[in-house]
Design a protein around this motif. Structure first.
Motif, PDB file in Angstrom:
ATOM      1  N   GLY A 461      -5.626  -3.429  -2.078  1.00 26.97           N
ATOM      2  CA  GLY A 461      -5.199  -2.040  -2.002  1.00 26.97           C
ATOM      3  C   GLY A 461      -3.740  -1.826  -2.369  1.00 26.97           C
ATOM      4  N   CYS A 462      -2.986  -2.907  -2.504  1.00 25.21           N
ATOM      5  CA  CYS A 462      -1.600  -2.810  -2.957  1.00 25.21           C
ATOM      6  C   CYS A 462      -1.127  -4.178  -3.388  1.00 25.21           C
ATOM      7  CB  CYS A 462      -0.682  -2.237  -1.862  1.00 25.21           C
ATOM      8  SG  CYS A 462      -0.231  -3.425  -0.594  1.00 25.21           S
ATOM      9  N   ASN A 464       0.717  -6.269  -2.192  1.00 22.32           N
ATOM     10  CA  ASN A 464       0.773  -7.377  -1.228  1.00 22.32           C
ATOM     11  C   ASN A 464      -0.352  -8.376  -1.442  1.00 22.32           C
ATOM     12  OD1 ASN A 464       3.107  -6.721   0.116  1.00 22.32           O
ATOM     13  ND2 ASN A 464       2.053  -5.256   1.436  1.00 22.32           N
ATOM     14  N   CYS A 466      -3.434  -9.030  -0.518  1.00 23.32           N
ATOM     15  CA  CYS A 466      -4.157  -9.723   0.549  1.00 23.32           C
ATOM     16  C   CYS A 466      -5.503 -10.257   0.056  1.00 23.32           C
ATOM     17  CB  CYS A 466      -4.364  -8.800   1.738  1.00 23.32           C
ATOM     18  SG  CYS A 466      -2.799  -8.308   2.477  1.00 23.32           S
TER      19      CYS A 466
HETATM   20  S1  SF4 Z   1      -1.155  -4.809   2.539  1.00 20.25           S
HETATM   21 FE1  SF4 Z   1      -2.905  -6.103   2.133  1.00 20.25          FE
HETATM   22  S2  SF4 Z   1      -4.549  -5.138   3.334  1.00 20.25           S
HETATM   23 FE2  SF4 Z   1      -2.967  -3.593   3.104  1.00 20.25          FE
HETATM   24  S3  SF4 Z   1      -3.568  -2.491   1.252  1.00 20.25           S
HETATM   25 FE3  SF4 Z   1      -2.095  -4.065   0.640  1.00 20.25          FE
HETATM   26  S4  SF4 Z   1      -3.408  -5.741  -0.028  1.00 20.25           S
HETATM   27 FE4  SF4 Z   1      -4.693  -4.395   1.225  1.00 20.25          FE
END
Ligand code: SF4
Lengths: 567, 209
Positions: A461-462, A464, A466
């Motif tokens: 989703g971003c 980061n 994950c």
């Molecule tokens: S921080 Fe991690 S869990 Fe939250 S949207 Fe970004 S990738 Fe997804």
């Protein structure tokens, strides 16, 4: 699996007392928001979009039936009756009340669990190969070392406030199933010519904004020096990792700016005085911990006969999904007559990685009946029963099917890794779950799914990251474009021993466009594949170009021009 | 300076005055990009003009190490009578200090925690105690928060000095009672180099020792 002694228990109990007091002081205004944040993070507590999220440690992805039932009860009593398996093999509860968290931690401590260092700028909970101890390609069981590391890293006073998070992953097998090369430190345990256990230490991997594949810091470290060597790495990082810019604070940036040779020289210099010191591991200590991971009391089973019987079952139930389930969800085991079984948490109508309290209870019961009461979690957000007799497979499949836990898609396109994304996560740029749901629907047909073969598709989703979208064959990343959710697509990433970062194919898409984009990518693969090729093989053979042309086509030029106009 | 807390939980007034950098002139973190030998944390040292102009009060004072190095001649006499102690910035390496000063002549050494989340001084303290044989007084100063006191003492600090007014005497007293919350930590550190499994006999049925 590991069992707490009085020292482990005293430590997690004291941790609950400590956190209860910290939360009390925070609510009473004695601790500021800024002071409380790192304390709650190091106890797994995030403040999310809607409610606090608690990330409970499942060390190296291992838990027992009693612990799973406790999680079921806590999810039911304090949350909305479900939990989420993260890509670090932990369990997340998304709807807690802050004031309840100390109580939840106290309940966890009663069954030998905690949320220590599951987030925050510290050494995080350790992940492992989900087939550790049972895989036929394994040379060394990494779990005792993972437990030794868990203890050493827990509440380490010198490394309590690192520049940024620090993640270990461990494996002892030929195939890397733990994404070792995208961790701050990846440890591969192996045996040398004289059967001595050595550790291959990789450092500086990580995803996020500046993705990097780890480099080898030490090829064959004798296992006795595991902790002193780790201490040297962490001290160099704690002292010299950047603290002025959180996007440049991971050890991957230090590794890149020094170069691996210079980093190695510094770690070696730091290690020399520590080597052979009191933290040097002994045979006795390794054996003490390894005894907890001794094989369960297996039955003596004739493998050939078991295989014949399994084939008979598959033939008799050829009209059902049982043969497909065996093909995708049943994995080889080093013990004759036994198999490991994946319980897919990637199902139609359910968020990837989510499962309910009643499912947890039911799985606990199945684990007791069929797998010595042990459950594993995987970094691809599924569960594994690791010790199943071949003769039990059919009965287990029937039980799992009734629970909607027998989707035969492990390793196939719909076994997507998907983070909670914008629905829950406060950091998200875009929602990830609706994308997963749309793709689940579009690729629901099993005939087609099986025909396409192994494809890894991950959705973050971003940035980061994950969900490790950088190392997926098809990666989808939520980005924010002028306040609208958009998705960037990358191709050709790969995990495992041949880890590689994917390449972004072009401008991003809206959520509605993504299923069609994935269709086009798949169509290119189907048109160009040679017999027996997996998606990634075809991609590596023909390169990105044919996929890009198919996706953007004539529109590519006009859209690129439009983009420029808006830029 | 306010009350200070010792590793044994006792509290006393300090007899020392800390000479900090004025906040506006405190060394600002600054990215420096790729650099040699790991000095890439990107912080600039205090400017020379600042070191020249910073007043050093009378009495027992803890001055910045960089200031002392720069104005050594002026401070030497007071140093020899034991009324000058030093404090080290988080971005300064203990190796530099060790090369410049005979540690045994220091009446006291303080390590600064420039902000709450910055744990570099944990490593500096560990190195001073374990590698450079520093036996004298080692104080934790700066953004020193009570939830990390126990870690500081484990890393070899023998005194923690919270910022003036950060804690009431009662709160500091409270913090002292919490110091022994984890009597048997897993890993070795400066206070006891042995990991738990070298300290006690561990087994599934072990009782606390
Ligand atoms: S921080 Fe991690 S869990 Fe939250 S949207 Fe970004 S990738 Fe997804």
């Amino acid at each position: 699996m590991y069992r707490y002694d009085a020292y482990d228990q005293a430590l997690v109990d004291a941790r609950v007392t400590q956190f209860r007091d910290q939360t009390r002081r925070y609510l009473a205004g004695e601790l500021s928001e800024d002071e409380y944040r790192p304390l709650r993070l190091q106890n797994g507590l995030y403040v999310q979009r809607h409610a606090p999220m608690l990330r409970i440690a499942l060390p190296y992805g291992l838990l027992d039936a009693h612990q799973l039932r406790t999680l079921a009860r806590l999810a039911r009593d304090y949350d909305k009756g479900y939990g989420h398996i993260s890509t670090r093999q932990n369990l997340q509860l998304n709807w807690l009340k802050l004031a309840d968290v100390p109580e939840v931690l106290a309940e966890l401590a009663k069954v030998g669990m905690h949320a220590i260092q599951t987030s925050g700028s510290c050494i995080r909970s350790i992940t492992a190969d989900h087939f550790a101890g049972i895989a036929p390609d394994e040379h060394v069981d990494p779990r005792p070392f993972a437990e030794i590391l868990r203890q050493w890293t827990s509440l380490h006073p010198e490394f309590a406030l690192l520049p940024r998070k620090f993640k270990f992953a461990v494996s002892g097998a030929t195939h890397d199933r733990a994404a070792l090369s995208v961790h701050d430190v990846g440890l591969t345990f192996h045996r040398d010519d004289s059967n001595e256990v050595k550790v291959r230490v990789q450092v500086g991997g990580g995803l996020g904004r500046n993705p990097a594949i780890a480099e080898v810091l030490h090829e064959d470290l004798p296992w006795q020096h595991l902790l002193t060597y780790a201490e040297a790495i962490l001290r160099v990082y704690n002292r010299y990792g950047r603290r002025d810019n959180m996007y440049k604070a991971r050890i991957k940036i230090l590794t890149q700016s020094l170069g691996i040779a210079q980093l190695r020289a510094q770690v070696d210099a730091e290690w020399a005085p520590l080597k052979d010191g009191p933290s040097t591991l002994t045979d006795a200590e390794l054996q003490r911990v390894a005894a907890f991971f001794a094989p369960p009391p297996y039955e003596k089973i004739d493998e050939a006969a078991a295989q014949i019987e399994l084939q008979r079952h598959q033939d008799a139930h050829a009209h059902t999904d049982f043969p497909r389930w065996v093909a995708r969800c049943v994995h080889p085991h080093r013990q004759p007559g036994y198999r490991a079984v994946t319980l897919s948490l990637k199902r139609p109508d359910s968020r990837p990685g989510d499962f309910t309290s009643s499912e947890m209870d039911a799985i606990a019961t199945l684990a007791e009946r069929y797998s010595f009461g042990l459950i594993r979690t995987t970094h691809s957000q599924n569960l594994v029963l690791g010790e199943v007799r071949v003769s039990d497979l059919f009965a287990l499949w029937q039980a799992l099917r009734a629970l909607h836990l027998a989707t035969p898609n492990t390793g196939l396109l719909t076994d997507m890794i998907c983070c909670p994304g914008g629905d829950l996560c406060g950091l998200a740029n875009a929602r990830s779950v609706p994308i997963a749901t749309a793709l689940q629907e579009r690729f629901a047909d099993l005939d087609r799914l099986f025909d396409l073969g192994e494809i890894e598709l991950n959705i973050s989703g971003c940035i980061n990251s994950c969900s490790h979208h950088h190392i997926a064959h098809i990666g989808i990343l939520g980005v924010d474009k002028d306040n609208t959710e958009c998705y960037q697509v990358s191709l050709g990433g790969n995990q495992g021993t041949q880890a590689r970062l994917g390449r972004i194919i072009g401008h991003s898409f809206t959520a509605a466009e993504i299923p069609q984009v994935v269709e086009k990518i798949i169509a290119t693969f189907v048109a160009r594949r040679q017999p027996g090729e997996r998606f990634i093989d075809t991609y590596q053979r023909i390169g990105a170009e044919p996929f890009v042309t198919q996706v953007y086509g004539d529109e590519a030029g006009s859209r690129a021009r439009k983009e420029q106009k808006y830029a | 300076m306010p009350d200070i807390l010792f590793a044994d939980g006792s509290i006393a007034p300090t007899g020392w005055t800390l000479v900090p950098y004025p906040p506006a002139n405190a060394p600002q973190p600054k990215a420096r990009g790729k650099a040699g030998l790991a000095r890439i944390t990107g912080e600039a040292a205090a400017p020379i003009e600042l070191l020249d102009s910073l007043p050093v009060p009378v009495g027992k004072v803890i001055v910045p190490f960089a200031l002392w190095q720069h104005r050594r001649a002026e401070l030497e006499a007071r140093f020899s009578t034991g009324e000058i102690a030093l404090w080290l910035d988080a971005c300064e390496e203990v190796e530099t200090l060790v090369a410049a000063v005979d540690l045994a002549t220091l009446p006291l050494l303080a390590l600064d925690f420039p902000k709450a989340g910055d744990g570099r001084a944990f490593s500096s303290a560990t190195l001073l105690r374990t590698r450079y044989g520093y036996r004298g007084a080692l104080w934790a100063v700066g953004d020193v928060l009570c939830d990390y006191f126990a870690f500081m003492f484990r890393c070899g600090f023998d005194v923690v000095v919270p910022k003036p007014g950060r804690y009431t005497p009662a709160q500091l007293q409270d913090a002292a009672t919490r110091l022994k919350l984890f009597p048997q930590p897993y890993q070795g550190a400066v206070d006891d180099a042995r990991p738990l499994w070298r300290r006690v006999a561990r087994s599934a049925g072990a009782t606390l020792q």
